[in-house]
Design a protein around this motif. Structure first.
Motif, PDB file in Angstrom:
ATOM      1  N   CYS A  34      -2.676 -10.562  28.910  1.00  0.00           N
ATOM      2  CA  CYS A  34      -3.186 -10.303  27.565  1.00  0.00           C
ATOM      3  C   CYS A  34      -4.455 -11.097  27.290  1.00  0.00           C
ATOM      4  O   CYS A  34      -5.409 -10.575  26.703  1.00  0.00           O
ATOM      5  CB  CYS A  34      -2.121 -10.595  26.513  1.00  0.00           C
ATOM      6  SG  CYS A  34      -1.517 -12.299  26.482  1.00  0.00           S
TER       7      CYS A  34
ATOM      8  N   MET B  25      -1.925  -8.468  20.625  1.00  0.00           N
ATOM      9  CA  MET B  25      -3.244  -9.095  20.534  1.00  0.00           C
ATOM     10  C   MET B  25      -4.266  -8.371  21.409  1.00  0.00           C
ATOM     11  O   MET B  25      -5.449  -8.305  21.064  1.00  0.00           O
ATOM     12  CB  MET B  25      -3.160 -10.572  20.930  1.00  0.00           C
ATOM     13  CG  MET B  25      -2.352 -11.386  19.953  1.00  0.00           C
ATOM     14  SD  MET B  25      -2.161 -13.174  20.284  1.00  0.00           S
ATOM     15  CE  MET B  25      -2.606 -13.404  21.955  1.00  0.00           C
ATOM     16  N   SER B  26      -3.817  -7.828  22.553  1.00  0.00           N
ATOM     17  CA  SER B  26      -4.740  -7.131  23.448  1.00  0.00           C
ATOM     18  C   SER B  26      -5.431  -5.975  22.744  1.00  0.00           C
ATOM     19  O   SER B  26      -6.614  -5.705  22.975  1.00  0.00           O
ATOM     20  CB  SER B  26      -3.995  -6.596  24.675  1.00  0.00           C
ATOM     21  OG  SER B  26      -3.482  -7.639  25.447  1.00  0.00           O
TER      22      SER B  26
ATOM     23  N   ILE C 105      -8.189  -9.427  26.478  1.00  0.00           N
ATOM     24  CA  ILE C 105      -9.008  -9.741  25.312  1.00  0.00           C
ATOM     25  C   ILE C 105     -10.407 -10.175  25.739  1.00  0.00           C
ATOM     26  O   ILE C 105     -11.420  -9.739  25.172  1.00  0.00           O
ATOM     27  CB  ILE C 105      -8.325 -10.832  24.458  1.00  0.00           C
ATOM     28  CG1 ILE C 105      -7.026 -10.289  23.845  1.00  0.00           C
ATOM     29  CG2 ILE C 105      -9.270 -11.351  23.370  1.00  0.00           C
ATOM     30  CD1 ILE C 105      -6.118 -11.367  23.278  1.00  0.00           C
ATOM     31  N   GLN C 106     -10.467 -11.018  26.773  1.00  0.00           N
ATOM     32  CA  GLN C 106     -11.772 -11.518  27.200  1.00  0.00           C
ATOM     33  C   GLN C 106     -12.591 -10.456  27.933  1.00  0.00           C
ATOM     34  O   GLN C 106     -13.813 -10.393  27.777  1.00  0.00           O
ATOM     35  CB  GLN C 106     -11.572 -12.772  28.044  1.00  0.00           C
ATOM     36  CG  GLN C 106     -11.043 -13.932  27.193  1.00  0.00           C
ATOM     37  CD  GLN C 106     -10.744 -15.181  27.984  1.00  0.00           C
ATOM     38  OE1 GLN C 106     -10.406 -15.106  29.160  1.00  0.00           O
ATOM     39  NE2 GLN C 106     -10.832 -16.327  27.337  1.00  0.00           N
TER      40      GLN C 106
ATOM     41  N   TYR D 275      -4.407  -4.446  29.823  1.00  0.00           N
ATOM     42  CA  TYR D 275      -3.549  -4.021  28.722  1.00  0.00           C
ATOM     43  C   TYR D 275      -2.313  -3.292  29.257  1.00  0.00           C
ATOM     44  O   TYR D 275      -1.183  -3.554  28.828  1.00  0.00           O
ATOM     45  CB  TYR D 275      -4.282  -3.107  27.740  1.00  0.00           C
ATOM     46  CG  TYR D 275      -3.296  -2.356  26.879  1.00  0.00           C
ATOM     47  CD1 TYR D 275      -2.649  -3.000  25.837  1.00  0.00           C
ATOM     48  CD2 TYR D 275      -2.937  -1.045  27.169  1.00  0.00           C
ATOM     49  CE1 TYR D 275      -1.677  -2.357  25.101  1.00  0.00           C
ATOM     50  CE2 TYR D 275      -1.969  -0.388  26.429  1.00  0.00           C
ATOM     51  CZ  TYR D 275      -1.345  -1.053  25.395  1.00  0.00           C
ATOM     52  OH  TYR D 275      -0.361  -0.428  24.684  1.00  0.00           O
TER      53      TYR D 275
ATOM     54  N   TYR E  64     -10.186 -18.743  25.253  1.00  0.00           N
ATOM     55  CA  TYR E  64      -9.597 -17.824  24.277  1.00  0.00           C
ATOM     56  C   TYR E  64      -9.382 -18.527  22.936  1.00  0.00           C
ATOM     57  O   TYR E  64      -9.784 -18.016  21.887  1.00  0.00           O
ATOM     58  CB  TYR E  64      -8.262 -17.269  24.799  1.00  0.00           C
ATOM     59  CG  TYR E  64      -7.458 -16.602  23.718  1.00  0.00           C
ATOM     60  CD1 TYR E  64      -7.924 -15.440  23.089  1.00  0.00           C
ATOM     61  CD2 TYR E  64      -6.258 -17.147  23.267  1.00  0.00           C
ATOM     62  CE1 TYR E  64      -7.204 -14.839  22.065  1.00  0.00           C
ATOM     63  CE2 TYR E  64      -5.534 -16.555  22.252  1.00  0.00           C
ATOM     64  CZ  TYR E  64      -6.012 -15.408  21.653  1.00  0.00           C
ATOM     65  OH  TYR E  64      -5.309 -14.825  20.631  1.00  0.00           O
TER      66      TYR E  64
ATOM     67  N   LYS F 171     -14.128  -8.423  25.263  1.00  0.00           N
ATOM     68  CA  LYS F 171     -15.260  -9.132  24.634  1.00  0.00           C
ATOM     69  C   LYS F 171     -16.506  -9.048  25.517  1.00  0.00           C
ATOM     70  O   LYS F 171     -17.631  -8.973  25.014  1.00  0.00           O
ATOM     71  CB  LYS F 171     -14.877 -10.598  24.397  1.00  0.00           C
ATOM     72  CG  LYS F 171     -15.964 -11.406  23.682  1.00  0.00           C
ATOM     73  CD  LYS F 171     -15.512 -12.829  23.421  1.00  0.00           C
ATOM     74  CE  LYS F 171     -16.623 -13.682  22.824  1.00  0.00           C
ATOM     75  NZ  LYS F 171     -16.999 -13.268  21.468  1.00  0.00           N
TER      76      LYS F 171
ATOM     77  N   GLU G 140      -7.051  -7.840  18.867  1.00  0.00           N
ATOM     78  CA  GLU G 140      -8.139  -8.792  19.104  1.00  0.00           C
ATOM     79  C   GLU G 140      -9.032  -8.349  20.261  1.00  0.00           C
ATOM     80  O   GLU G 140     -10.218  -8.680  20.293  1.00  0.00           O
ATOM     81  CB  GLU G 140      -7.568 -10.176  19.411  1.00  0.00           C
ATOM     82  CG  GLU G 140      -6.772 -10.771  18.261  1.00  0.00           C
ATOM     83  CD  GLU G 140      -6.241 -12.162  18.590  1.00  0.00           C
ATOM     84  OE1 GLU G 140      -6.624 -12.732  19.633  1.00  0.00           O
ATOM     85  OE2 GLU G 140      -5.431 -12.684  17.809  1.00  0.00           O
ATOM     86  N   GLY G 141      -8.433  -7.631  21.227  1.00  0.00           N
ATOM     87  CA  GLY G 141      -9.217  -7.180  22.369  1.00  0.00           C
ATOM     88  C   GLY G 141     -10.018  -5.941  22.054  1.00  0.00           C
ATOM     89  O   GLY G 141     -11.228  -6.001  21.816  1.00  0.00           O
TER      90      GLY G 141
END
Length: 767
Positions: free
Chosen positions: A642, A690-691, A646-647, A661, A611, A650, A694-695
């Motif tokens: 979280c 951030m989820s 995000i990953q 989430y 991350y 992606k 950025e996610g």
């Protein structure tokens, strides 16, 4: 089975019906704060049932002497307790001679609401007392954002079936104790108490740390909104407690109310001999405004916060409620006004973990505050660590490190290490890397490089020195190794060559050397000053580089992944999906010995490295590592879902990203880890933000530009968020039809969307 009693609502946390079994959970969930102080949602009136009383003042703590079975060299002398502060909210109530106590009487129509949009806590219920009186009660409480030493309560009672003599007995009380004291000590020393007309105060000082606090109150009584003359002939006073007695006679369906103003003035903000006068000044301002105007100001102050911080989700009420709850609690905990403060893992909602600062601040909270506040707030969080650099060097010295090597604490209030579980205090050294990464992240996002020569490089030099000394050369491997550590996965202790820790060590050294070269070339006077101050030499830097260039990373050729640690493949790699659900959570059902021998991962560890440093790895490498580690992760840390969300986003796995989430956003609301009564998980709430950003939004900063790869869960119609990027406010709205950008100000902003450049102009939508 997770709890499921919170009513879904976009802007409020709502509980309907009174259940004595969930009182302590609700005390956590409905907590309120204003950045300077906060409190659990304890009842104002007497409650003889099980309860966890808690009021807290930012920055006030007690060094509770460490309690261990046997002492080891290097142990911290104390564990910093967030103190249960004196109680200002108390209002005992008697109705026709009977004490109002919800644990003893018949309750109906009970409703509690935490209004996040406007920043207040409300409670209302009907009660039938044993003496036959039926009453309706309505209470509103808030902690002022404008006057952050002040709280306000409006406590209304309406008799339904008969007239009643109602006695309000408001009090302030400094004779409080902590739920988690190591030695069952009293932390507060009473100094003095006083009454001047309607003003009352108790003054107390913390033992050892000497924080001096005046807890104050002033009360007004109304019948049907008409102010009553208060006659208080039976006031009681000791050095720890003052209690007033206000009697009123009320007819059926008439409403009497007590408006109570109270709060704290603290020696961190005023001289000790001015604390009482400071309290009086707060009350003068409060009385000039009155309850209703203060309440209106509160709503407006929160509206201002939400203008920038809100994330709006259309089509999914539970998801919407979850993110707003997280954003609300973060703002209740820390507003960035005071650089001496930081973001505690429980905020103002409980005492577990102690201390005010973990690595969570740098790893999870900084991005939220950078994007939703301003550069100065984020800079304050970095300056907090710079101000503690000397203490970090002292912490390193206590463990045998030399030459200015800095080991930042796992838990701290003043820069000293005060965490006393040996496997964390001595071994969870990856925290040092998060401090360095935050400097990198700040410069990358804000473009403000000035922080580095002014403060940041000194911090990085101390950290690089630590990693240089902590690594040792293995003749067997012909590389440098780092032994005896605990990674983010605290379900493995005292292991060798944790990938995340080793990678951070290498990265920290490389980043520090890169900045030294940049400052030498571009900030020559700063370079000379820093070199002299730190006694740095070119030969020392060369030794660092040797360690970084020859760092060992455990790797499995069979699986094609970096290993979490040297012995990871010796474990029985049975996936979490095959565990009996009755054995979860492991930390409450298994012995620690069994956990340590298992393959199960408490939180993102190797994946935490992917991350932070995703640009250093390929998409295929992320996919392979995610496939290997995620099935072994139990997510029993609040910081875990979280990162995985995000990953997963992606990797285009939106269903999985959405599930993660929901777990992070509703971790406390649904009590996934079955521990919410101890307090909320404040710092991980920034990970929820951030989820989405950025996610799902795919926001990154690359080459001084914002990049987005927007996706949307199928359960949502749309979502939107705001980002303050280098003093340009960008609003992003994502729907199934596309992505829109709105920009405030006068200057255009170029953003990269799905790899293509887009010029966003102020107030013009771009698809």
């Amino acid at each position: 089975m997770n709890q499921n009693y919170i009513i879904p609502d976009e802007w409020s946390i709502i509980e309907e019906g009174f259940d004595r079994e969930r009182v302590m959970s609700s005390e956590s969930l409905f907590s309120i704060g204003n950045g300077a102080m906060g409190q659990r949602a304890n009842f104002e009136e007497t409650y003889t049932g099980e309860t966890f009383q808690g009021s807290y003042i930012a920055g006030v703590y007690y060094p509770d002497k460490t309690k261990v079975g046997w002492w080891k060299n290097g142990y911290p002398e104390y564990f910093a307790k967030v103190l249960n502060a004196p109680n200002w909210i108390g209002i005992d109530v008697e109705i026709n001679g009977e004490i109002l106590d919800l644990s003893q009487i018949e309750i109906s129509n009970f409703r509690r609401e935490l209004n996040m949009k406007e920043g207040w806590l409300g409670r209302n219920f009907n009660a039938k007392l044993k003496n036959g009186i039926e009453i309706e009660v309505n209470i509103i409480r808030f902690l002022s954002l404008d006057l952050d030493e002040l709280g306000a309560i409006k406590y209304e009672i309406k008799p339904i079936n008969n007239s009643a003599k109602i006695i309000f007995k408001p009090y302030v009380h400094s004779g409080v104790t902590n739920r988690d004291a190591n030695w069952e000590e009293t932390f507060w020393e009473p100094i003095i108490s006083g009454i001047e007309q309607g003003f009352a105060f108790v003054q107390a000082r913390t033992f050892k740390t000497g924080f001096n606090v005046v807890t104050f109150m002033e009360n007004t009584v109304f019948i049907n909104d008409e102010k009553q003359e208060i006659i208080s002939s039976e006031n009681s006073q000791t050095e720890t407690k003052i209690q007033f007695k206000h009697e009123v006679e009320v007819n059926p369906n008439e409403t009497t109310s007590l408006v109570k103003f109270g709060g704290y003035t603290v020696s961190t903000n005023h001289s000790e001999n001015e604390l009482v006068n400071a309290a009086k000044n707060v009350l003068v301002q409060a009385n000039e405004l009155g309850f209703e105007k203060l309440f209106q100001n509160q709503k407006e102050a929160w509206a201002k916060i939400w203008e920038m911080a809100d994330i709006s989700i259309e089509g999914d009420v539970k998801a919407q409620q979850g993110i707003r709850f997280n954003i609300f609690q973060l703002n209740q905990t820390y507003l960035g006004k005071d650089a001496r403060l930081n973001i505690g893992p429980k905020g103002f909602t409980g005492e577990k973990y102690g201390g005010s600062t973990y690595w969570d601040t740098e790893a999870y909270c900084l991005p939220f505050y950078m994007a939703t506040k301003n550069q100065e707030v984020a800079r304050n969080l970095l300056a907090y660590r710079y101000n503690h650099l000397e203490k970090a060097i002292e912490n390193g010295q206590k463990l045998g490190f030399k030459n200015g090597a800095a080991l930042y604490p796992m838990v701290t209030m003043n820069g000293e290490e005060c965490h006393n579980e040996w496997e964390i205090t001595f071994e969870e050294i990856h925290r040092n890397g998060a401090i360095a990464f935050a400097i990198f992240n700040y410069v990358r996002f804000t473009g403000d490089f000035s922080y580095v020569p002014e403060k940041g490089l000194e911090v990085l030099i101390g950290i690089a020195r630590f990693w240089h000394q902590r690594a040792n050369f293995s003749k067997d491997k012909n590389q440098f190794v780092i032994l005896g550590v605990t990674g983010p996965n605290e379900y493995e202790n005292n292991i060798n060559n944790n990938f995340y820790t080793n990678y951070l060590a290498k990265w920290c050294i490389d980043y520090t050397v890169e900045l030294i070269e940049k400052i030498e070339n571009e900030f020559h006077s700063d370079f000379n000053q820093i070199f002299d101050k730190t006694n740095l030499s070119k030969s020392e830097i060369s030794e660092w580089k040797n360690v970084a260039d020859n760092m060992y990373f455990p790797y499995s050729e069979e699986h094609g992944v970096y290993l979490q640690q040297d012995g990871f493949l010796d474990k029985d790699l049975t996936p979490v999906a095959k565990l009996d659900k009755a054995e979860r959570p492991l930390n409450q059902k298994w012995s620690w010995d069994r956990i340590l021998r298992s393959p199960y991962i408490k939180q993102a560890d190797t994946l935490q490295g992917f991350y932070f440093f995703e640009d250093n790895f390929t998409y295929e490498e992320l996919e392979k590592h995610f496939n290997f580690y995620e099935p072994l992760t139990v997510h029993e840390s609040s910081l875990s879902p979280c990162v995985h969300s995000i990953q997963a986003a992606k990797l285009g796995r939106m269903e999985q990203a959405y599930e993660f989430y929901l777990r992070t956003s509703r971790l406390d609301l649904d009590d996934y880890n079955k521990e919410v009564e101890e307090g909320l998980h404040i710092t991980s709430m920034a990970g929820t933000w951030m989820s989405i950003v950025e996610g799902f939004g795919g926001m990154r900063v690359k080459g001084d530009q914002l990049h987005f790869t927007p996706q949307i869960p199928k359960e949502w119609k749309s979502y939107s968020f705001n980002v303050n990027f280098r003093n340009k406010i960008l609003k992003v709205n994502v729907s199934h039809e596309g992505t829109e950008f709105n920009l405030e100000g006068n200057e255009n902003l170029e953003v990269i969307v799905n790899g293509k450049s887009t010029e966003v102009k102020p107030l013009i939508k771009t698809i």
